[in-house]
Scaffold this active site. Structure first.
Site, PDB file in Angstrom:
ATOM      1  N   LYS A 173       0.944  -1.193   0.040  1.00  0.00           N
ATOM      2  CA  LYS A 173       0.032  -0.081   0.019  1.00  0.00           C
ATOM      3  C   LYS A 173       1.178   0.997   0.085  1.00  0.00           C
ATOM      4  O   LYS A 173       1.419   1.490   1.004  1.00  0.00           O
ATOM      5  CB  LYS A 173      -0.913  -0.103   1.391  1.00  0.00           C
ATOM      6  CG  LYS A 173      -2.094   0.844   1.345  1.00  0.00           C
ATOM      7  CD  LYS A 173      -1.886   2.142   0.778  1.00  0.00           C
ATOM      8  CE  LYS A 173      -1.857   3.235   2.038  1.00  0.00           C
ATOM      9  NZ  LYS A 173      -1.731   4.531   1.585  1.00  0.00           N
ATOM     10  N   GLU A 248       9.188   1.534  10.924  1.00  0.00           N
ATOM     11  CA  GLU A 248      10.194   2.558  10.942  1.00  0.00           C
ATOM     12  C   GLU A 248       9.490   4.134  10.874  1.00  0.00           C
ATOM     13  O   GLU A 248       8.687   4.448  10.044  1.00  0.00           O
ATOM     14  CB  GLU A 248      10.895   2.678   9.518  1.00  0.00           C
ATOM     15  CG  GLU A 248      11.609   1.265   9.260  1.00  0.00           C
ATOM     16  CD  GLU A 248      12.639   0.862  10.304  1.00  0.00           C
ATOM     17  OE1 GLU A 248      13.350   1.915  10.815  1.00  0.00           O
ATOM     18  OE2 GLU A 248      12.999  -0.441  10.509  1.00  0.00           O
ATOM     19  N   CYS A 282      13.251  11.047   7.497  1.00  0.00           N
ATOM     20  CA  CYS A 282      12.940  10.699   8.815  1.00  0.00           C
ATOM     21  C   CYS A 282      14.185  11.125   9.748  1.00  0.00           C
ATOM     22  O   CYS A 282      14.195  11.066  10.834  1.00  0.00           O
ATOM     23  CB  CYS A 282      12.469   9.361   8.834  1.00  0.00           C
ATOM     24  SG  CYS A 282      13.832   8.260   7.909  1.00  0.00           S
ATOM     25  N   GLU A 383       8.479  16.448  15.345  1.00  0.00           N
ATOM     26  CA  GLU A 383       8.986  16.377  13.767  1.00  0.00           C
ATOM     27  C   GLU A 383       8.158  17.172  12.871  1.00  0.00           C
ATOM     28  O   GLU A 383       6.900  17.282  13.137  1.00  0.00           O
ATOM     29  CB  GLU A 383       8.867  14.689  13.399  1.00  0.00           C
ATOM     30  CG  GLU A 383       9.157  14.534  12.221  1.00  0.00           C
ATOM     31  CD  GLU A 383       9.114  13.105  11.703  1.00  0.00           C
ATOM     32  OE1 GLU A 383       8.066  12.542  11.874  1.00  0.00           O
ATOM     33  OE2 GLU A 383       9.997  12.497  11.050  1.00  0.00           O
TER      34      GLU A 383
END
Ligand code: NDP
Length: 497
Positions: A173, A248, A282, A383
């Site tokens: 996906k 992750e 990331c 973040e």
């Protein structure tokens, strides 16, 4: 403009909804492609096709076949790079130079994991007694891969290469923002000889397709890259199904500049850490920790470097920074720039729309540098996932470690120094799954990649990742020539071994 279907059982098929969603180029808002919008029924079809292919084709049981096919896929990928680079750049808005550098490495993952599958030896545990004992690593079955938009093909490949090499059947996906190249990779895999049904792609929205796939009871492992909250939902669903999970997740990487570091190198490394991919990685260097002895010099040079970065059309080879991915991200990043100022940090550079008229249609934000930042500020902790970084000052090693480890994230950090002793001493004290010394963003299929703390669970890359795509069967063989009967009517002591 392209119209793209789902990829199920080796064929392009329309979705059950009959609907298509648009994928936009974030530099121009032009439509790149229209993509079939899957739903729960499409997920069920893809999982059934994968299960049938897993059980009925040779894929799961024939390592030599997988070795040959994955090496062929690597070769086909190399030939297809120009088209994939162009498409990936159009979908993500990332400069063509970045995409070329990134995608040209993809074949290495298929070659590496093909070799791991071919060469990894199973164990013969020291069982004792008159027994032979051995283990077999066998594939898990049908696995689900859920990927984000920032590095669509790289992150897919980090999961797909080990999953296929280990003999699994896969349903992918991709992110709703960037599903196009994933579809084409599936077609290339088929051309290379991956049997129909072993690799399926269901595009659509996370809340519908992602949720249905990751909570499907027939899925043996879910491997997701995404935000920390998404990871928690997915891991909870996988936990209920008792399936494996690898996640992750988000990061808030620190760049640690030690007093002896070469200033020029540290500045260039920090700009690379913070601003490549417009900061949408990331492991973005979003917290740059500089010793007080060089703090002012560092900031002057860092701003001068940021000023030189060329923001522009991602199609041009000299462009350094492109747009961010979507209106949602654009607004979120601008809101953090506002939050930083309200918290009392100083926006020393950037954080605005660029001046060039030709960029007015895209989601462009100039690289933003905050100074006077303290570790408790939201911009230092949360973040942002954009071209925004904070420069912070420290005065001792103890303070440096405390700031560096003082977040809920633990994905990656980099250390800039010429002192070999300090470098390793410090690396051993950092709460991060990846520590670079005098580098940042460096990656290799052999090198474990995974976060500590809220940055995730499990690993990508490395032999361990391959093993995590298998389960172990232990075979215990009694080779004794003596007949054994526990219930032989005697009461003499018997060994239970
Ligand atoms: P999201 O968490 O929004 O989405 C990731 C994927 O999960 C997408 O395919 C998304 O679909 C899907 N998804 C969303 N909700 C669900 C759900 N309830 N169930 C199942 N699947 C779902 O992340 P982004 O795409 O915005 O990517 C950015 C994030 O990824 C950042 O936090 C970044 O740090 C992290 N990341 C981590 C990396 C690492 O190695 N640790 C590497 C790169 C990125 P859709 O897009 O259609 O909503």
């Amino acid at each position: 403009m392209k119209r793209i279907g789902l990829f199920i059982n080796g064929q392009s098929v329309p979705s059950e909804t009959g609907k298509y969603f648009q994928v936009l180029n974030p530099a121009t808002k032009e439509v790149v492609a229209e993509v079939a919008e899957g739903n729960e029924d499409d997920v069920n079809k893809a999982v059934s096709a994968a299960a049938a292919a897993f059980n009925q084709t040779e894929w799961a049981v024939n390592k030599d076949l997988r070795y040959r096919v994955l090496n062929r896929l690597a070769a086909i990928l190399r030939e297809s790079l120009p088209e994939l680079v162009e498409l990936e750049s159009m979908m993500t808005g990332r400069p063509i130079r970045e995409m070329k550098a990134q995608l040209s490495r993809l074949p290495e993952w298929y070659e590496y994991f093909a070799s791991v599958a071919k060469t990894l030896e199973d164990a013969v545990p020291p069982f004792g007694g008159e027994f032979v004992n051995y283990t077999n690593r066998i594939p898990l079955g049908v696995v689900a891969l859920v990927t984000p938009w920032n590095h669509p093909l790289l992150i897919l490949t980090k999961k797909l290469a080990p999953a296929l090499a280990a003999g699994n059947a896969v349903v992918v996906k991709p992110s709703e923002n960037t599903p196009v190249t994933t579809y084409f990779l599936a077609e290339l895999a088929q051309e290379a000889g991956v049997p129909a049904g072993i690799l399926n792609v269901v595009q659509g929205y996370g809340a519908v397709v992602g949720k249905a796939l990751t909570s499907h009871p027939s899925i043996e492992k879910v491997d997701i890259t995404g935000g920390t909250e998404t990871g928690r939902h997915v891991a909870a669903a996988a936990g209920y199904n008792l399936s494996k999970v690898s996640a992750e997740l988000g990061g808030k990487a620190s760049v640690l500049v030690l007093p002896d570091a070469n200033l020029e190198e540290a500045v260039n490394g920090s700009a690379f850490a913070a601003f490549i991919a417009a900061g949408q990685t990331c492991v973005q260097g979003s917290r740059i920790l500089v010793h007080e002895s060089m703090y002012e010099d560092f900031i002057d040079k860092f701003i001068a470097k940021a000023k030189k970065l060329l923001m522009g059309d991602p199609k041009k080879f000299d462009t350094d920074i492109g747009p961010v991915i979507s209106e949602k991200q654009y607004k979120q990043i601008l809101s953090y720039i506002q939050i930083g100022q309200e918290e009392g940090a100083v926006l020393a550079f950037g954080g605005t729309a660029p001046e060039q008229d030709e960029l007015a249609n895209g989601y462009f934000i100039t690289p933003a540098i905050f100074t006077q930042v303290t570790n408790s500020m939201r911009i230092a902790q949360e973040e942002i996932f954009g071209p925004v970084t904070c420069v912070m000052k420290y005065s001792s090693m103890e303070e440096l470690i405390s700031i560096a480890n003082g977040t809920e994230m633990g994905l990656a950090m980099s250390i800039w120094t010429n002192n070999v002793r300090d470098a390793h001493w410090l690396a051993n004290r950092l709460e991060a799954g990846i520590v670079w010394i005098n580098d940042h963003h460096r990656i290799d299929p052999s090198s474990p990649w995974g976060g500590f703390k809220n940055s995730g669970i499990g690993l990508e890359n490395s032999i361990q990742c391959y093993k995590d795509y298998t389960k172990t069967r232990n075979v215990i063989v009694n080779i004794s020539r003596q007949h054994f009967d526990w219930f032989d009517g005697t009461t003499q002591e018997k060994r239970y071994s």
